[in-house]
Design a protein around this motif. Sequence first.
Motif, PDB file in Angstrom:
ATOM      1  N   SER A   1       0.839  -1.206   0.000  1.00  0.00           N
ATOM      2  CA  SER A   1       0.000   0.000   0.000  1.00  0.00           C
ATOM      3  C   SER A   1       0.870   1.251   0.000  1.00  0.00           C
ATOM      4  CB  SER A   1      -0.899   0.030   1.241  1.00  0.00           C
ATOM      5  OG  SER A   1      -1.822  -1.014   1.241  1.00  0.00           O
ATOM      6  N   GLN A   2       0.412   2.259  -0.711  1.00  0.00           N
ATOM      7  CA  GLN A   2       1.073   3.549  -0.629  1.00  0.00           C
ATOM      8  C   GLN A   2       0.839   4.155   0.752  1.00  0.00           C
ATOM      9  OE1 GLN A   2      -0.671   5.804  -3.857  1.00  0.00           O
ATOM     10  NE2 GLN A   2       1.107   5.470  -5.143  1.00  0.00           N
ATOM     11  N   LEU A   3       1.822   4.916   1.235  1.00  0.00           N
ATOM     12  CA  LEU A   3       1.658   5.703   2.447  1.00  0.00           C
ATOM     13  C   LEU A   3       1.804   7.166   2.047  1.00  0.00           C
ATOM     14  CD1 LEU A   3       3.756   3.646   5.025  1.00  0.00           C
ATOM     15  CD2 LEU A   3       1.300   3.520   4.562  1.00  0.00           C
ATOM     16  N   ILE A   4       0.761   7.933   2.282  1.00  0.00           N
ATOM     17  CA  ILE A   4       0.724   9.344   1.880  1.00  0.00           C
ATOM     18  C   ILE A   4       0.792  10.187   3.146  1.00  0.00           C
ATOM     19  CG2 ILE A   4      -0.640  11.095   0.690  1.00  0.00           C
ATOM     20  CD1 ILE A   4      -1.801   8.790  -0.984  1.00  0.00           C
ATOM     21  N   VAL A   5       1.760  11.075   3.200  1.00  0.00           N
ATOM     22  CA  VAL A   5       2.085  11.756   4.456  1.00  0.00           C
ATOM     23  C   VAL A   5       1.825  13.249   4.381  1.00  0.00           C
ATOM     24  CG1 VAL A   5       4.517  12.065   3.806  1.00  0.00           C
ATOM     25  CG2 VAL A   5       3.875  12.028   6.228  1.00  0.00           C
ATOM     26  N   THR A   6       1.347  13.789   5.491  1.00  0.00           N
ATOM     27  CA  THR A   6       1.261  15.228   5.711  1.00  0.00           C
ATOM     28  C   THR A   6       2.116  15.552   6.931  1.00  0.00           C
ATOM     29  OG1 THR A   6      -0.940  15.450   4.743  1.00  0.00           O
ATOM     30  CG2 THR A   6      -0.270  17.137   6.330  1.00  0.00           C
ATOM     31  N   TYR A   7       2.963  16.577   6.808  1.00  0.00           N
ATOM     32  CA  TYR A   7       3.913  16.905   7.874  1.00  0.00           C
ATOM     33  C   TYR A   7       3.732  18.351   8.317  1.00  0.00           C
ATOM     34  CZ  TYR A   7       8.404  17.993  10.119  1.00  0.00           C
ATOM     35  OH  TYR A   7       9.376  18.403  11.001  1.00  0.00           O
ATOM     36  N   ASN A   8       3.583  18.524   9.626  1.00  0.00           N
ATOM     37  CA  ASN A   8       3.435  19.844  10.232  1.00  0.00           C
ATOM     38  C   ASN A   8       4.716  20.168  10.996  1.00  0.00           C
ATOM     39  OD1 ASN A   8       2.794  22.130  11.638  1.00  0.00           O
ATOM     40  ND2 ASN A   8       0.971  21.309  12.640  1.00  0.00           N
ATOM     41  N   LYS A   9       5.552  20.979  10.384  1.00  0.00           N
ATOM     42  CA  LYS A   9       6.867  21.272  10.949  1.00  0.00           C
ATOM     43  C   LYS A   9       6.766  21.924  12.325  1.00  0.00           C
ATOM     44  CE  LYS A   9      11.150  23.798   9.954  1.00  0.00           C
ATOM     45  NZ  LYS A   9      11.832  24.719   9.009  1.00  0.00           N
ATOM     46  N   SER A  10       5.783  22.797  12.531  1.00  0.00           N
ATOM     47  CA  SER A  10       5.677  23.521  13.796  1.00  0.00           C
ATOM     48  C   SER A  10       5.355  22.606  14.975  1.00  0.00           C
ATOM     49  CB  SER A  10       4.605  24.614  13.699  1.00  0.00           C
ATOM     50  OG  SER A  10       3.335  24.039  13.444  1.00  0.00           O
ATOM     51  N   ASP A  46       6.652  19.588  15.317  1.00  0.00           N
ATOM     52  CA  ASP A  46       7.749  18.636  15.488  1.00  0.00           C
ATOM     53  C   ASP A  46       8.960  19.339  16.096  1.00  0.00           C
ATOM     54  OD1 ASP A  46       9.635  16.631  15.301  1.00  0.00           O
ATOM     55  OD2 ASP A  46      10.008  16.954  13.162  1.00  0.00           O
ATOM     56  N   SER A  47       9.195  19.113  17.378  1.00  0.00           N
ATOM     57  CA  SER A  47      10.298  19.785  18.072  1.00  0.00           C
ATOM     58  C   SER A  47      11.665  19.298  17.587  1.00  0.00           C
ATOM     59  CB  SER A  47      10.186  19.564  19.582  1.00  0.00           C
ATOM     60  OG  SER A  47      10.239  18.183  19.892  1.00  0.00           O
ATOM     61  N   SER A  48      11.711  18.137  16.945  1.00  0.00           N
ATOM     62  CA  SER A  48      12.994  17.623  16.462  1.00  0.00           C
ATOM     63  C   SER A  48      13.466  18.333  15.197  1.00  0.00           C
ATOM     64  CB  SER A  48      12.889  16.128  16.177  1.00  0.00           C
ATOM     65  OG  SER A  48      12.155  15.876  14.989  1.00  0.00           O
ATOM     66  N   ALA A  49      12.576  19.086  14.548  1.00  0.00           N
ATOM     67  CA  ALA A  49      12.907  19.784  13.294  1.00  0.00           C
ATOM     68  C   ALA A  49      13.580  18.843  12.304  1.00  0.00           C
ATOM     69  CB  ALA A  49      13.795  21.002  13.576  1.00  0.00           C
ATOM     70  N   ALA A  96      16.092  17.180   4.758  1.00  0.00           N
ATOM     71  CA  ALA A  96      16.300  17.222   6.200  1.00  0.00           C
ATOM     72  C   ALA A  96      16.452  18.647   6.695  1.00  0.00           C
ATOM     73  CB  ALA A  96      17.535  16.402   6.558  1.00  0.00           C
ATOM     74  N   GLY A  97      16.183  18.807   7.998  1.00  0.00           N
ATOM     75  CA  GLY A  97      16.307  20.120   8.626  1.00  0.00           C
ATOM     76  C   GLY A  97      17.756  20.497   8.880  1.00  0.00           C
ATOM     77  N   PRO A  98      17.986  21.710   9.400  1.00  0.00           N
ATOM     78  CA  PRO A  98      19.356  22.182   9.651  1.00  0.00           C
ATOM     79  C   PRO A  98      20.127  21.236  10.558  1.00  0.00           C
ATOM     80  CG  PRO A  98      17.763  23.963   9.893  1.00  0.00           C
ATOM     81  CD  PRO A  98      16.974  22.700   9.764  1.00  0.00           C
ATOM     82  N   GLY A  99      21.354  20.934  10.167  1.00  0.00           N
ATOM     83  CA  GLY A  99      22.198  20.070  10.967  1.00  0.00           C
ATOM     84  C   GLY A  99      21.868  18.595  10.856  1.00  0.00           C
ATOM     85  N   LYS A 100      20.890  18.247  10.015  1.00  0.00           N
ATOM     86  CA  LYS A 100      20.491  16.850   9.860  1.00  0.00           C
ATOM     87  C   LYS A 100      21.099  16.262   8.587  1.00  0.00           C
ATOM     88  CE  LYS A 100      17.533  16.987  13.353  1.00  0.00           C
ATOM     89  NZ  LYS A 100      17.614  16.120  14.538  1.00  0.00           N
ATOM     90  N   GLN A 101      21.197  14.949   8.555  1.00  0.00           N
ATOM     91  CA  GLN A 101      21.626  14.268   7.356  1.00  0.00           C
ATOM     92  C   GLN A 101      20.452  14.163   6.383  1.00  0.00           C
ATOM     93  OE1 GLN A 101      24.899  13.357   6.783  1.00  0.00           O
ATOM     94  NE2 GLN A 101      25.202  14.519   8.667  1.00  0.00           N
ATOM     95  N   PRO A 156      18.803  11.778   4.719  1.00  0.00           N
ATOM     96  CA  PRO A 156      17.657  10.875   4.873  1.00  0.00           C
ATOM     97  C   PRO A 156      16.841  11.090   6.152  1.00  0.00           C
ATOM     98  CG  PRO A 156      19.734   9.675   4.511  1.00  0.00           C
ATOM     99  CD  PRO A 156      20.071  11.075   4.872  1.00  0.00           C
ATOM    100  N   ASP A 157      17.310  11.930   7.075  1.00  0.00           N
ATOM    101  CA  ASP A 157      16.684  11.990   8.393  1.00  0.00           C
ATOM    102  C   ASP A 157      15.200  12.345   8.345  1.00  0.00           C
ATOM    103  OD1 ASP A 157      18.978  11.241   9.602  1.00  0.00           O
ATOM    104  OD2 ASP A 157      19.510  13.205  10.408  1.00  0.00           O
ATOM    105  N   CYS A 158      14.807  13.216   7.435  1.00  0.00           N
ATOM    106  CA  CYS A 158      13.400  13.595   7.332  1.00  0.00           C
ATOM    107  C   CYS A 158      12.556  12.393   6.903  1.00  0.00           C
ATOM    108  CB  CYS A 158      13.235  14.749   6.351  1.00  0.00           C
ATOM    109  SG  CYS A 158      11.515  15.180   6.004  1.00  0.00           S
ATOM    110  N   TRP A 159      13.053  11.651   5.921  1.00  0.00           N
ATOM    111  CA  TRP A 159      12.306  10.474   5.466  1.00  0.00           C
ATOM    112  C   TRP A 159      12.189   9.450   6.584  1.00  0.00           C
ATOM    113  CZ3 TRP A 159      13.773   5.366   3.330  1.00  0.00           C
ATOM    114  CH2 TRP A 159      12.685   4.738   2.698  1.00  0.00           C
TER     115      TRP A 159
END
Length: 422
Positions: A32-41, A43-46, A77-82, A84-87
């Motif tokens: 199955s496909q997984l369809i994502v919505t992301y709310n940056k505000s 997520d404290s991990s950024a 990925a966010g600042p300072g992240k590698q 793939p980290d966002c995925w």
Amino acid sequence: MSYLVILAVLLASASQALAQPPIIILPGLLDSQLIVTYNKSADSSAACNNNFNNTVMWVPSIGNATEIGNFLTTFAAGPGKQLPDCWFHVMQLQRNAARQIFTSNIGVTVRPALSISQSYVLKPLQRLLLAKTGLNYSASRIKVLAYDWRLDINSMTRGGQLAQLRGRIQTISRQFKNESVILVGYSQGNLVARALLRDTKMQALVKGYIAIAPPFGGSARVMGALSSGALEGNIMPDLEAKLQIPPPYNQIISREYLMYNAAQELASLAMQAPSPAGFPGDPVVAVAGPKSYKVSQLGQLFSDIGQPMLAEALKSQVDASDFVPIPGVPTYCIYGGAQPTPTQLTYKAAFAADKINELPVTAGFVDGDSVVPLSSLSLCDKLTDKDNVYKLMGKINHFTVLNETAGLAAIAKVFGKILEKK
């Protein structure tokens, strides 16, 4: 003889005016496909740079050679992240200790979706159902019930997804004047199907249940995905071949590295690890350096690979005594039974909890479908009469049961049996 000819012969005695009850298919792991919505505000991990809405994070569309780099670019990925980290953040689960379930990470909302024409695995089944020389089914009566394949059954139950799936089945039935439905499970989809069929209202709605390649008692291969990101036996070979990492990313990361990280806290894999019901006698199922792990010690294995929370998912496994016929639901089992199938994974070194482990070597081979041993598959036999069990010999394996002639012939025969019932 082609499977279409076989189908025509099998159904020759059946009336062409047979009713066409809706067919509802529960797909397997990763389909199955997984369809994502992301709310940056939220997520404290950024973990990610930007918000995104209704973005496909998995799986690639069928027929397209997909570069994983497209995913890594989309999920920057966010600042300072590698990179793939966002995925990883949107794919991975977290354990909610208060509710004792696994959920998506904070800021992440996931919606599963799949049509049969998008599926890597189900396309041959679609051709079989639509064939004018056979069932000649109407496409509008074939439905795929997509679900979040990352979750274990306990999380799907307490988190409300099972109730949503039951509601969708009821809605489909009402769309077709309250007709009963034929429920088809493939691989992990059978674990979801059995959970749905514990409900008496569902039992009353189902005309027949077809279990194809059911990993009811677990598989040793899934431990390789959790510890090492092993793709073999966990991803359909055709899909595995298409998932390529392009330059320059392939100089930095491997597909195994991506799968290992995406599989952190992946409750569905832990749920499908070897269980006492499918691996009787408490055998050793993993050896890592000087340490051995029996089925009863999988909680310790999860701890040693740095994922102790996954022990919670073992609660979704079923006991052998739970396998009794489903009241009022004719059940059919179809699976391969003559392929060498590993029952143990062997690692040269002891597990490291803070990094990807080496790829294991499979060992302890027994008969099965190359992924699931017969002792696990044959739990399905307890749900029905022996005449409704199709143990397929020859080259049929976990992934080819839906496209080899013998597998499709068995499926066609089962559909004929169900449709002939009043």
